[in-house]
Design an enzyme around this catalytic site. Structure first.
Site, PDB file in Angstrom:
ATOM      1  N   SER A   6       3.922  43.895  -2.608  1.00 54.97           N
ATOM      2  CA  SER A   6       3.149  43.663  -1.381  1.00 54.97           C
ATOM      3  C   SER A   6       4.057  43.857  -0.176  1.00 54.97           C
ATOM      4  CB  SER A   6       2.551  42.239  -1.366  1.00 54.97           C
ATOM      5  OG  SER A   6       3.578  41.267  -1.294  1.00 54.97           O
ATOM      6  N   ILE A   8       6.375  44.621   2.905  1.00 60.17           N
ATOM      7  CA  ILE A   8       7.330  45.671   3.250  1.00 60.17           C
ATOM      8  C   ILE A   8       7.609  46.570   2.051  1.00 60.17           C
ATOM      9  CG2 ILE A   8       9.721  46.120   3.904  1.00 60.17           C
ATOM     10  CD1 ILE A   8       9.607  43.542   5.596  1.00 60.17           C
ATOM     11  N   ARG A  28       8.435  40.080  -9.165  1.00 61.09           N
ATOM     12  CA  ARG A  28       8.463  38.920 -10.056  1.00 61.09           C
ATOM     13  C   ARG A  28       7.159  38.708 -10.804  1.00 61.09           C
ATOM     14  NH1 ARG A  28       6.997  33.715  -8.986  1.00 61.09           N
ATOM     15  NH2 ARG A  28       6.745  34.230  -6.778  1.00 61.09           N
ATOM     16  N   ASN A  80      14.744  45.319  -1.761  1.00 62.91           N
ATOM     17  CA  ASN A  80      13.859  44.655  -0.807  1.00 62.91           C
ATOM     18  C   ASN A  80      13.487  43.229  -1.198  1.00 62.91           C
ATOM     19  OD1 ASN A  80      11.755  44.667   1.458  1.00 62.91           O
ATOM     20  ND2 ASN A  80      10.475  44.321  -0.345  1.00 62.91           N
ATOM     21  N   TYR A 149      18.962  30.959   4.369  1.00 67.45           N
ATOM     22  CA  TYR A 149      18.355  32.290   4.450  1.00 67.45           C
ATOM     23  C   TYR A 149      19.162  33.170   5.403  1.00 67.45           C
ATOM     24  CZ  TYR A 149      14.806  35.878   5.404  1.00 67.45           C
ATOM     25  OH  TYR A 149      14.134  37.058   5.558  1.00 67.45           O
ATOM     26  N   LYS A 153      21.204  36.660   4.564  1.00 70.94           N
ATOM     27  CA  LYS A 153      20.876  37.919   5.242  1.00 70.94           C
ATOM     28  C   LYS A 153      22.062  38.446   6.056  1.00 70.94           C
ATOM     29  CE  LYS A 153      16.749  38.395   3.561  1.00 70.94           C
ATOM     30  NZ  LYS A 153      16.465  39.496   2.621  1.00 70.94           N
ATOM     31  N   VAL A 182       7.486  40.035  10.330  1.00 71.57           N
ATOM     32  CA  VAL A 182       6.625  41.121   9.878  1.00 71.57           C
ATOM     33  C   VAL A 182       5.350  40.495   9.330  1.00 71.57           C
ATOM     34  CG1 VAL A 182       6.424  43.121   8.349  1.00 71.57           C
ATOM     35  CG2 VAL A 182       8.662  42.498   9.314  1.00 71.57           C
TER      36      VAL A 182
END
Length: 238
Positions: A6, A8, A28, A80, A149, A153, A182
């Site tokens: 789903s 991006i 997953r 991703n 997070y 990143k 996003v």
């Protein structure tokens, strides 16, 4: 490519299919991934799909092995898959820390390692093999409540930079994608603060990757930032 069921990931997979690439997509949840893969096949694309926990080393090796067995070559790797779990530092949950480290960062190291023989072969052939790593705008500037997070990143950006130095002579280029919010299910938690219609779209990100496919062998793009005109992560609850 990973995290392709789903958002991006699916948008990038669709774009790669448009560009004529045969695809191996991984995520997953088997049911969600199979539905996404069927949708891509319905558009006429060649698609292999492998479901599993992409923080698991055996699953990672299995995804790469399945791709090699089916196609025999790899020109573009898209890392991703990712997960964000917001917590204040006083109440960090060890399990949530480990999940984010494994999925967002460790998996990228292991995918590079597993895919390196095919990437080196592509780089030797045409000097333009590409690895795309999804980071975040919080990989550029750390954010409160998203500390773990943000740290993972930031690590994605740093590893991408390191790979460009390490693999420059091998014809393998790496780019970190660094988007703000996003409009995907992953940002549902914040849509009461940041309306979906003000967010970046998955297609915006996919078109950024399409641009990377068209760059010459002499052009390396270490990162692409996708930002909203105003607002953004500052609108997160503190």
């Amino acid at each position: 490519m990973t995290g392709a069921s789903s958002g991006i990931g699916l948008a990038i997979a669709d774009m790669l299919g448009q560009e004529g690439y045969a695809l191996t997509v991984a995520a997953r949840r088997p049911d969600k991934l199979e539905a996404a893969a069927d949708g891509l096949r319905a558009k006429g694309y060649t698609v292999e799909h492998v479901a599993g926990n992409l923080g698991d080393e055996d699953v990672i090796n299995g995804v790469v092995a399945a791709h090699e067995a089916t196609y025999g070559r790899l020109d573009v790797l898209v890392n991703n898959a990712g997960i964000g779990m917001g917590e204040p530092v006083d109440a960090l949950t060890t399990k949530k820390v480990d999940i984010q480290l494994n999925t967002n960062l460790r998996a990228i190291f292991l995918f590079y390692r597993a895919a390196m023989p095919m990437l080196r072969a592509a780089g030797a052939e045409h000097k333009n093999a590409l690895v795309v790593n999804t980071s975040s705008i919080s990989g550029i500037r750390g954010e409160a409540w998203l500390g773990v997070y943000s740290a993972t990143k930031h690590g994605v950006v740093g590893y991408t930079q390191a790979m460009n130095k390490e693999l420059a002579t091998a014809g393998i280029k790496s780019t970190a994608l660094c988007p703000g919010f996003v409009d995907t299910p992953m940002t549902d938690f914040v849509k009461e603060h940041v309306p979906a219609e003000t967010m970046i779209t998955p297609t915006d990100i996919a078109e950024g990757v399409r641009f990377l496919l068209r760059t010459s062998t002499g052009c390396v793009v270490p990162e692409i930032r996708f930002e909203q005109p105003a607002g953004g992560l500052e609108a997160l609850p503190g």
